[in-house]
Design a protein around this motif. Structure first.
Motif, PDB file in Angstrom:
ATOM      1  N   MET A  68     -69.835  16.729  33.279  1.00  0.00           N
ATOM      2  CA  MET A  68     -70.320  18.028  32.811  1.00  0.00           C
ATOM      3  C   MET A  68     -69.220  19.085  32.750  1.00  0.00           C
ATOM      4  SD  MET A  68     -73.267  17.423  31.817  1.00  0.00           S
ATOM      5  CE  MET A  68     -73.869  19.058  31.445  1.00  0.00           C
ATOM      6  N   ASP A  69     -68.063  18.845  33.376  1.00  0.00           N
ATOM      7  CA  ASP A  69     -66.936  19.774  33.248  1.00  0.00           C
ATOM      8  C   ASP A  69     -66.303  19.628  31.864  1.00  0.00           C
ATOM      9  OD1 ASP A  69     -67.197  20.869  35.783  1.00  0.00           O
ATOM     10  OD2 ASP A  69     -65.856  19.401  36.702  1.00  0.00           O
ATOM     11  N   ARG A  70     -66.078  18.400  31.457  1.00  0.00           N
ATOM     12  CA  ARG A  70     -65.483  18.127  30.144  1.00  0.00           C
ATOM     13  C   ARG A  70     -66.530  18.013  29.049  1.00  0.00           C
ATOM     14  NH1 ARG A  70     -61.911  13.025  31.274  1.00  0.00           N
ATOM     15  NH2 ARG A  70     -63.138  12.519  29.451  1.00  0.00           N
ATOM     16  N   LYS A  71     -67.818  17.982  29.418  1.00  0.00           N
ATOM     17  CA  LYS A  71     -68.937  17.832  28.472  1.00  0.00           C
ATOM     18  C   LYS A  71     -68.807  16.544  27.672  1.00  0.00           C
ATOM     19  CE  LYS A  71     -70.778  21.958  29.188  1.00  0.00           C
ATOM     20  NZ  LYS A  71     -71.681  22.056  30.285  1.00  0.00           N
ATOM     21  N   THR A  72     -68.571  15.435  28.401  1.00  0.00           N
ATOM     22  CA  THR A  72     -68.428  14.135  27.762  1.00  0.00           C
ATOM     23  C   THR A  72     -69.257  13.078  28.477  1.00  0.00           C
ATOM     24  OG1 THR A  72     -66.513  13.549  29.124  1.00  0.00           O
ATOM     25  CG2 THR A  72     -66.054  14.588  26.982  1.00  0.00           C
ATOM     26  N   ILE A  73     -69.504  12.006  27.760  1.00  0.00           N
ATOM     27  CA  ILE A  73     -70.119  10.811  28.335  1.00  0.00           C
ATOM     28  C   ILE A  73     -69.192   9.651  28.026  1.00  0.00           C
ATOM     29  CG2 ILE A  73     -72.059   9.217  28.257  1.00  0.00           C
ATOM     30  CD1 ILE A  73     -73.854  11.500  27.526  1.00  0.00           C
ATOM     31  N   THR A  74     -68.793   8.925  29.068  1.00  0.00           N
ATOM     32  CA  THR A  74     -67.921   7.768  28.913  1.00  0.00           C
ATOM     33  C   THR A  74     -68.697   6.538  29.342  1.00  0.00           C
ATOM     34  OG1 THR A  74     -65.974   9.105  29.396  1.00  0.00           O
ATOM     35  CG2 THR A  74     -65.731   6.711  29.597  1.00  0.00           C
ATOM     36  N   GLY A  75     -68.659   5.509  28.504  1.00  0.00           N
ATOM     37  CA  GLY A  75     -69.399   4.304  28.835  1.00  0.00           C
ATOM     38  C   GLY A  75     -68.663   3.038  28.460  1.00  0.00           C
ATOM     39  N   LYS A  76     -68.894   2.023  29.263  1.00  0.00           N
ATOM     40  CA  LYS A  76     -68.378   0.671  29.006  1.00  0.00           C
ATOM     41  C   LYS A  76     -69.495  -0.258  29.441  1.00  0.00           C
ATOM     42  CE  LYS A  76     -64.747  -2.548  30.446  1.00  0.00           C
ATOM     43  NZ  LYS A  76     -64.310  -3.046  29.176  1.00  0.00           N
ATOM     44  N   HIS A  77     -70.155  -0.887  28.459  1.00  0.00           N
ATOM     45  CA  HIS A  77     -71.332  -1.680  28.789  1.00  0.00           C
ATOM     46  C   HIS A  77     -71.020  -3.154  29.035  1.00  0.00           C
ATOM     47  CE1 HIS A  77     -75.551  -2.355  29.272  1.00  0.00           C
ATOM     48  NE2 HIS A  77     -75.521  -3.331  28.397  1.00  0.00           N
ATOM     49  N   THR A  78     -69.990  -3.673  28.403  1.00  0.00           N
ATOM     50  CA  THR A  78     -69.644  -5.083  28.608  1.00  0.00           C
ATOM     51  C   THR A  78     -68.142  -5.237  28.794  1.00  0.00           C
ATOM     52  OG1 THR A  78     -69.236  -5.666  26.284  1.00  0.00           O
ATOM     53  CG2 THR A  78     -71.514  -5.765  27.035  1.00  0.00           C
ATOM     54  N   ILE A  79     -67.762  -6.403  29.291  1.00  0.00           N
ATOM     55  CA  ILE A  79     -66.331  -6.678  29.490  1.00  0.00           C
ATOM     56  C   ILE A  79     -65.615  -6.896  28.167  1.00  0.00           C
ATOM     57  CG2 ILE A  79     -66.571  -7.591  31.814  1.00  0.00           C
ATOM     58  CD1 ILE A  79     -66.520 -10.400  30.628  1.00  0.00           C
ATOM     59  N   PHE A  80     -66.365  -7.111  27.103  1.00  0.00           N
ATOM     60  CA  PHE A  80     -65.773  -7.409  25.802  1.00  0.00           C
ATOM     61  C   PHE A  80     -65.523  -6.172  24.951  1.00  0.00           C
ATOM     62  CE2 PHE A  80     -68.398 -11.116  26.999  1.00  0.00           C
ATOM     63  CZ  PHE A  80     -67.361 -12.011  27.212  1.00  0.00           C
ATOM     64  N   VAL A  81     -65.958  -4.991  25.408  1.00  0.00           N
ATOM     65  CA  VAL A  81     -65.827  -3.756  24.646  1.00  0.00           C
ATOM     66  C   VAL A  81     -65.076  -2.737  25.500  1.00  0.00           C
ATOM     67  CG1 VAL A  81     -67.107  -1.890  23.532  1.00  0.00           C
ATOM     68  CG2 VAL A  81     -67.999  -4.214  23.450  1.00  0.00           C
ATOM     69  N   ALA A  82     -64.149  -2.023  24.877  1.00  0.00           N
ATOM     70  CA  ALA A  82     -63.396  -0.993  25.595  1.00  0.00           C
ATOM     71  C   ALA A  82     -64.299   0.198  25.892  1.00  0.00           C
ATOM     72  CB  ALA A  82     -62.209  -0.551  24.740  1.00  0.00           C
ATOM     73  N   ALA A  83     -63.919   0.978  26.891  1.00  0.00           N
ATOM     74  CA  ALA A  83     -64.671   2.185  27.241  1.00  0.00           C
ATOM     75  C   ALA A  83     -64.590   3.180  26.081  1.00  0.00           C
ATOM     76  CB  ALA A  83     -64.114   2.805  28.507  1.00  0.00           C
ATOM     77  N   ARG A  84     -65.714   3.854  25.821  1.00  0.00           N
ATOM     78  CA  ARG A  84     -65.775   4.846  24.748  1.00  0.00           C
ATOM     79  C   ARG A  84     -66.250   6.173  25.333  1.00  0.00           C
ATOM     80  NH1 ARG A  84     -69.558   1.597  20.810  1.00  0.00           N
ATOM     81  NH2 ARG A  84     -70.385   1.004  22.820  1.00  0.00           N
ATOM     82  N   THR A  85     -65.689   7.265  24.808  1.00  0.00           N
ATOM     83  CA  THR A  85     -66.047   8.596  25.274  1.00  0.00           C
ATOM     84  C   THR A  85     -66.574   9.413  24.101  1.00  0.00           C
ATOM     85  OG1 THR A  85     -64.353   8.506  26.989  1.00  0.00           O
ATOM     86  CG2 THR A  85     -65.190  10.683  26.399  1.00  0.00           C
TER      87      THR A  85
END
Length: 159
Positions: A68-85
């Motif tokens: 909530m400081d940067r107003k972002t959501i970062t997620g990585k759902h599987t080992i085959f996909v890179a983290a996305r913000t």
């Protein structure tokens, strides 16, 4: 300060807690099947064991962080996909996918959050549950953290 069932708060960061019960039940079912068919179909049994290993590895690498400081959501759902913000301002809606067996027995419910980035629809999977009630609690907590229903929020939705 709110106490959340699905998130752990560290300052203004909210980290989604992975659900060990769901993963444990799924892995146990697969391992029981692998054990039952081991003598008759050894190759299939070994493949099932490899899938269980991937599920366990995936459980420990999966992450979802609402900052909530940067107003972002970062997620990585599987080992085959890179983290996305994604920026919170790009949020469009939540999506719930419910899998039913024989048309009426719910076997899996998945919650995703959708964003519109450069005119393209993007999404992150938040979590899974066996019931829609559990998913509704995830939606409520995520909305609360993102302050979606606050009066000053541009994504305010009337209740």
């Amino acid at each position: 300060m709110n106490s959340y069932q699905f998130y752990k708060q560290e300052g203004n960061q909210y980290i989604f807690k992975n659900q060990p019960v769901f993963v444990t039940v799924l892995c146990l079912i697969f391992l029981i099947i692998a054990g039952v068919i081991f003598n008759n179909a050894r190759t299939v049994s070994l493949i099932i064991i490899a899938v269980v290993a991937l599920i366990v590895i995936n459980f420990f690498t999966k992450k979802l962080i609402i900052d909530m400081d940067r107003k972002t959501i970062t997620g990585k759902h599987t080992i085959f996909v890179a983290a996305r913000t994604y920026n919170l301002k790009d949020f469009t809606n939540f999506y719930v996918l419910s899998t039913k067996y024989m048309g009426f027995i719910t076997t899996n419910v998945v919650l995703s959050i959708y964003f519109e980035v450069d005119g393209k629809e993007k999404y992150l999977t938040i979590g899974q549950a066996l019931t829609q009630k559990g998913i509704q609690k995830m939606v409520n907590e995520t909305e609360d953290i993102m302050k979606i229903n606050d009066q000053n929020n541009e994504h305010n939705r009337s209740l």
